[in-house]
Write a protein that holds these residues in place. Structure first.
Motif, mmCIF file in Angstrom:
data_model
loop_
_atom_site.group_PDB
_atom_site.id
_atom_site.type_symbol
_atom_site.label_atom_id
_atom_site.label_comp_id
_atom_site.label_asym_id
_atom_site.label_seq_id
_atom_site.Cartn_x
_atom_site.Cartn_y
_atom_site.Cartn_z
ATOM 1 N N ALA A 157 56.111 19.153 53.864
ATOM 2 C CA ALA A 157 57.024 18.912 54.979
ATOM 3 C C ALA A 157 57.335 17.419 55.070
ATOM 4 O O ALA A 157 56.612 16.584 54.532
ATOM 5 C CB ALA A 157 56.399 19.408 56.272
ATOM 6 N N LYS A 168 44.680 25.063 52.128
ATOM 7 C CA LYS A 168 45.023 25.600 50.806
ATOM 8 C C LYS A 168 46.510 25.447 50.518
ATOM 9 O O LYS A 168 46.902 24.956 49.457
ATOM 10 C CB LYS A 168 44.617 27.087 50.720
ATOM 11 C CG LYS A 168 43.167 27.345 51.105
ATOM 12 C CD LYS A 168 42.795 28.812 51.016
ATOM 13 C CE LYS A 168 43.580 29.737 51.917
ATOM 14 N NZ LYS A 168 43.278 29.593 53.360
ATOM 15 N N GLU A 170 39.093 29.831 54.763
ATOM 16 C CA GLU A 170 39.738 30.478 55.899
ATOM 17 C C GLU A 170 41.146 29.923 56.081
ATOM 18 O O GLU A 170 41.483 28.864 55.560
ATOM 19 C CB GLU A 170 38.958 30.182 57.190
ATOM 20 C CG GLU A 170 37.637 30.872 57.316
ATOM 21 C CD GLU A 170 36.865 30.275 58.481
ATOM 22 O OE1 GLU A 170 36.511 31.028 59.391
ATOM 23 O OE2 GLU A 170 36.631 29.051 58.490
HETATM 24 N N1 LIG Z 1 54.040 20.064 58.555
HETATM 25 C C1 LIG Z 1 52.847 20.056 59.192
HETATM 26 N N2 LIG Z 1 52.673 19.309 60.300
HETATM 27 C C2 LIG Z 1 51.478 19.281 60.928
HETATM 28 N N3 LIG Z 1 50.398 19.956 60.535
HETATM 29 C C3 LIG Z 1 50.502 20.730 59.440
HETATM 30 C C4 LIG Z 1 51.725 20.819 58.711
HETATM 31 N N4 LIG Z 1 51.544 21.656 57.660
HETATM 32 C C5 LIG Z 1 50.255 22.081 57.742
HETATM 33 N N5 LIG Z 1 49.622 21.525 58.798
HETATM 34 C C6 LIG Z 1 48.216 21.716 59.187
HETATM 35 O O1 LIG Z 1 47.421 21.549 58.057
HETATM 36 C C7 LIG Z 1 46.299 22.423 58.087
HETATM 37 C C8 LIG Z 1 46.195 23.200 56.807
HETATM 38 O O2 LIG Z 1 47.250 24.140 56.731
HETATM 39 P P1 LIG Z 1 47.448 25.115 55.489
HETATM 40 O O3 LIG Z 1 47.321 24.351 54.231
HETATM 41 O O4 LIG Z 1 48.720 25.839 55.703
HETATM 42 O O5 LIG Z 1 46.228 26.132 55.634
HETATM 43 P P2 LIG Z 1 45.906 27.400 54.756
HETATM 44 O O6 LIG Z 1 44.571 27.118 54.153
HETATM 45 O O7 LIG Z 1 45.828 28.533 55.710
HETATM 46 O O8 LIG Z 1 46.977 27.578 53.744
HETATM 47 C C9 LIG Z 1 46.476 23.299 59.312
HETATM 48 O O9 LIG Z 1 45.668 22.791 60.341
HETATM 49 C C10 LIG Z 1 47.927 23.129 59.653
HETATM 50 O O10 LIG Z 1 48.123 23.243 61.036
#
Ligand SMILES: Nc1ncnc2c1ncn2[C@@H]1O[C@H](COP(=O)(O)OP(=O)(O)O)[C@@H](O)[C@H]1O
Ligand SMILES: [Mg+2]
Lengths: 305, 351
Positions: free
Chosen positions: B60, B48, B43
C-alpha cells in the motif's frame, strides 16, 4: 436476444398505450378550451367542434385518437390550422434529436475523461477541482447556464451565435454545452467512484501482479469495468436532456419540439401537447431499451432471457 | 538444496496511519532455496500478506521500508527497483496467486485473454500466439475441454476452475518464484486438495520455488519442504517440515499445532490459541507472545529472545531454549498427535 428485444418492444407499446390513455383523459380535465375567443359565434364554435371531432362522445374521441395514433396520425393542430401534429413534430424532432444527441455524446465523453482523471488523482488537486466543478455542474440548471453562456459568449465576447438553428454548426455549440454540462457532471462523479472501486479491486491487484503498467491497467481492465455501470445512466440522462431542452430551445430560439411544446401549452393546443408527450415518452423508453441492450452486449455477466 | 534464489534480510515494513506507525514486519530474514517450497504460517494479522506484497513491490502507498532492509534476488536488491523495473519482475520472474478466485479475475475479459496477458507483456508474443500458449496452460492446469472454454468469462466458471485459471496466469511467463497467499482458503475442502496437488505437480515440471502462505498448518505437511512460523511481524521459528511438526520448540508453534484440524478426533474440535495478537502500533517489549504464553518466563517481558539453534536447519526464538531456562516438554495433546502422525506415516510407507 431477439426474443428479449421483441418482448421489450411489446412492453414498450403497451406502456405507450397507457401514456396515451392517461394524457388523453388528463387533457379533458384541463381547464379552458382552445376556442375561447369571445368573438366566436355559437355557430362558428359548433362548426369548429365538428371539424375537430370534439362534438363526438368522449369514448368515441378516445377511440378515434387511439386508432389514429396507431397509424401515426395524432390529429390536427388547433393553433396552426391544417397542420397535422405528426408533420409539426416530424419537422421539429430531428432538430431536438440532434441537439440532444450532441449534448449526450459531449457530456458522456467529457465525463468519462474527467471521471477517470479524478479517480487516478484521487484526493489531490486535480480531483478536488473536478469535484467542485462537477458539483456545480449538477446543481446549476441548464437554462441558467444557457443564459450565462448567452451573456458571456454572445454579448461580452461574441464568439458564437446565440440563436437559430441549421444555418451553421456554430449555432449549436452554446446550446449543446449548456445541455451537456449536467450529464458531464453526473458521468464524472459516477465514473470517479466506479473507477476508484475498480482500481482497488482484486482483479486490478492481479493485473498489477502480472506486471502491467498503470496505464495498461486502466485501459485494459479498469475502464471497461467502470463504464458498464455508466451505461445505466444514459436512460435517466436522456430524460434530463428532454426536459432541459424545452427551456434551452426557448433561450436559443431553436425550432425543436421542446420549443413547440412550451408554445402549445398556453395556447391549449391539445393535439400538439398530447402528440409531444407521446413522442417524449416513446423516445425515453427507446433510450432505456437501447441502454439495456448495450449493457447486455458489453457486460458478459448480463444474460438476457 | 541450500542454493538460495531469494534472500530476505532484515526486512522491516511500517505503515503510516492516523493512529500512528504500524510496525507490520519487524526484522524478518529468510532464504528461499531453488526449487523448494517454503511455507510461511501464522495467525491472521501476523504479517504474511505484507511480506508477500513486499516481495511483489505491491505494498500500500502508506508503507515505509527502511534502507537497511534487503531483498536480494539475482544479485540485486528488489527494494532499489523503480516502478518500471518492478513491472518486468512482476508476473515474469516472480508471480503471485491470490486468495479469492471469485474476485481476482476481471469479470469483463475472456479467461483465455487473461492468461495470455503476461505472455504478451513479458514475452512480446503476438495475441494469437499468446492465446495458443494460454490454451496449453489451461490444459496444463486441468481445465476440461479447454478449447471450448478459452473464450468463456469468469462468471461461467466455478471457484475451483477459476483458481486453476489464476494458477495458469501465474505460471504463464514461467516465473522463478511463485508466491501463493492462502491460495485455497476460499475454496471447499475437496477443491483445496485438488489445487494443492496441481501446484505440487506443476512445481515438479517447472522447478520453480514456491512461497506458500497459510494460516493453517494442516495443509503445510503435504506441500512444503520448510516452514517459517510468523507471529506479530516476526519469524519466531523455522525449520524443515519434520522439524516443525515433530520437534517444535516455540510455544506459539505448539499453539498452532494444537489448533490444527486433523482427522484424529481424540481431542475433538478446534483449539484456538487463547488471547489476541499484540497491537503493532506499540509492540510489547520482550517476547511479543509472552502475554499469551502459558510457559512464559520472567525475562520474556524484558528482553527479546534471539534465535537459538536447534539444528543446522532449525532455529527458534524463545527463551525456553536458553540453557538457564527450566526444561519444559510440549503439551500432552501435541505428544498424542505425534504418536498419531507417526502411525499414519508408517501406514503410508507400508502402503
Ligand atoms: N496498508 C496498511 N496500513 C496499515 N496497516 C496495515 C496495512 N496493511 C497491513 N497492515 C497491518 O499489518 C499487519 C499484518 O497484516 P497482514 O500481512 O495482512 O496479515 P496476514 O498475516 O493475515 O496476512 C496487520 O496488523 C495489518 O493491520
Ligand atoms: Mg493475509
Amino acid at each position: 436476444m431477439w426474443k428479449y428485444i421483441l418482448k421489450r418492444l411489446a412492453l414498450l407499446l403497451f406502456t405507450l398505450f397507457l401514456v396515451i390513455t392517461v394524457t388523453f383523459f388528463l387533457m379533458q380535465i384541463m381547464p379552458g378550451t382552445p376556442f375561447n375567443n369571445p368573438k366566436l359565434t355559437p355557430e362558428a364554435l359548433a362548426q369548429l367542434k365538428t371539424t375537430y371531432g370534439l362534438d363526438l362522445p368522449l369514448w368515441q374521441q378516445y377511440w378515434n385518437y387511439l386508432v389514429g395514433a396507431l397509424h401515426g396520425d395524432f390529429g390536427t393542430s388547433f393553433q396552426y390550422q391544417n397542420q397535422s401534429v405528426s408533420m409539426l413534430i416530424g419537422q421539429r424532432l430531428p432538430v431536438s434529436a440532434q441537439l440532444g444527441a450532441q449534448a449526450l455524446v459531449v457530456g458522456v465523453i467529457a465525463g468519462l475523461i474527467m471521471g477517470a482523471a479524478s479517480a487516478r488523482n484521487k484526493n489531490n488537486k486535480i480531483d478536488g477541482t473536478l469535484g467542485i466543478v462537477s458539483t456545480l455542474g449538477i446543481s446549476v440548471p441548464s437554462f441558467i447556464l444557457g443564459i450565462v453562456l448567452v451573456y458571456l459568449f454572445g454579448f461580452k465576447w461574441p464568439l458564437f451565435p446565440v440563436s437559430g438553428w441549421g444555418d451553421s454548426f456554430s449555432q449549436s455549440i452554446l446550446p449543446t454545452i449548456a445541455l451537456a454540462v449536467s450529464p458531464a457532471a453526473v458521468t464524472t462523479r459516477f465514473v470517479r467512484s466506479e473507477m476508484i472501486e475498480a482500481l482497488s479491486s482484486d482483479y486490478v491487484q492481479l493485473a498489477k501482479a502480472k506486471g502491467l503498467s498503470p496505464k495498461e491497467i486502466v485501459n485494459k481492465h479498469a475502464y471497461r469495468n467502470s463504464m458498464i455501470p455508466v451505461l445505466t445512466l444514459i436512460g435517466p440522462m436522456a430524460a434530463g436532456l428532454l426536459t432541459g431542452s424545452t427551456l434551452i430551445e426557448q433561450i436559443f430560439s431553436i425550432p425543436g419540439i421542446g420549443q413547440q411544446f412550451v408554445l402549445s401549452i398556453p395556447s391549449k393546443d391539445f393535439p400538439v401537447i398530447m402528440g409531444t408527450t407521446v413522442v417524449y415518452a416513446a423516445m425515453l423508453m427507446v433510450m432505456i431499451l437501447i441502454t439495456d441492450i448495450l449493457t447486455a452486449i458489453i457486460d458478459p455477466r448480463v444474460r438476457l432471457q | 538444496m541450500s542454493n538460495p534464489i531469494l534472500k530476505v534480510e532484515n526486512l522491516h515494513v511500517n505503515f503510516n496511519t492516523y493512529a500512528g506507525t504500524v510496525q507490520a514486519i519487524r526484522d524478518v530474514s529468510f532464504d528461499l532455496n531453488q526449487g523448494e517450497t517454503l511455507a510461511i504460517v501464522g495467525e491472521s494479522g501476523s504479517g504474511k500478506s505484507v511480506t508477500t506484497k513486499t516481495l511483489m513491490g505491491l505494498n500500500a502507498k502508506n508503507a515505509l521500508i527502511p534502507d537497511n532492509s534487503r531483498l536480494i534476488f539475482k544479485d540485486r536488491n528488489l527494494l532499489d527497483l523503480t516502478e518500471s523495473d518492478w513491472q518486468s519482475v512482476r508476473g515474469n520472474e516472480i508471480a503471485m496467486i491470490f486468495q479469492d478466485p471469485m474476485t481476482s479475475l476481471d469479470p469483463t475479459m475472456k479467461i483465455g485473454m487473461q492468461i495470455a496477458e503476461p505472455l504478451i507483456k513479458h514475452r512480446n508474443m503476438k495475441k494469437e500466439d499468446a492465446l495458443k500458449r494460454a490454451l496449453e496452460l489451461m490444459k496444463g492446469v486441468g481445465i476440461p475441454d479447454s478449447e471450448e472454454h478459452i473464450n468463456d468469462y469468469p462468471h461461467q466458471w466455478s471457484g475451483g476452475m477459476r483458481q486453476r485459471a489464476v494458477v495458469a496466469i501465474a505460471l504463464a511467463a514461467d516465473p522463478e518464484i511463485l508466491i501463493a497467499d492462502e491460495p485455497t482458503t476460499a475454496l471447499d475442502v475437496t477443491i483445496q486438495a485438488q489445487i494443492l496437488n496441481l501446484m505440487k505437480t506443476l512445481q515438479k515440471d517447472t522447478g520453480s520455488s514456491i512461497i506458500f502462505i497459510t494460516h493453517d498448518l494442516g495443509v503445510v505437511a503435504g506441500m512444503a519442504n520448510r516452514v517459517a512460523v510468523m507471529y506479530a511481524g516476526k519469524i519466531v521459528e523455522y525449520g524443515t517440515v519434520d522439524e516443525i511438526f515433530f520437534n517444535p520448540q516455540h510455544p506459539y508453534t505448539w499453539g498452532l499445532l494444537n489448533s490444527m484440524p486433523t482427522t484424529d478426533t481424540q481431542q475433538g474440535g478446534l483449539q484456538a490459541i487463547p488471547g489476541t495478537p499484540p497491537d503493532l502500533l506499540e509492540p510489547p517489549k520482550g517476547d511479543a507472545f509472552a502475554s499469551r504464553n502459558a510457559y512464559a518466563l520472567a525475562i520474556d517481558s524484558k528482553e527479546e529472545p534471539p534465535f537459538f539453534r536447534v539444528s543446522d536447519t532449525h532455529y527458534a526464538a524463545t527463551w525456553l531454549l536458553d540453557e538457564r531456562a527450566p526444561k519444559v516438554t510440549p503439551p500432552v495433546k501435541i505428544q498424542k498427535r505425534w504418536a498419531h502422525w507417526r502411525e499414519m506415516q508408517e501406514q503410508e510407507s507400508q502402503a
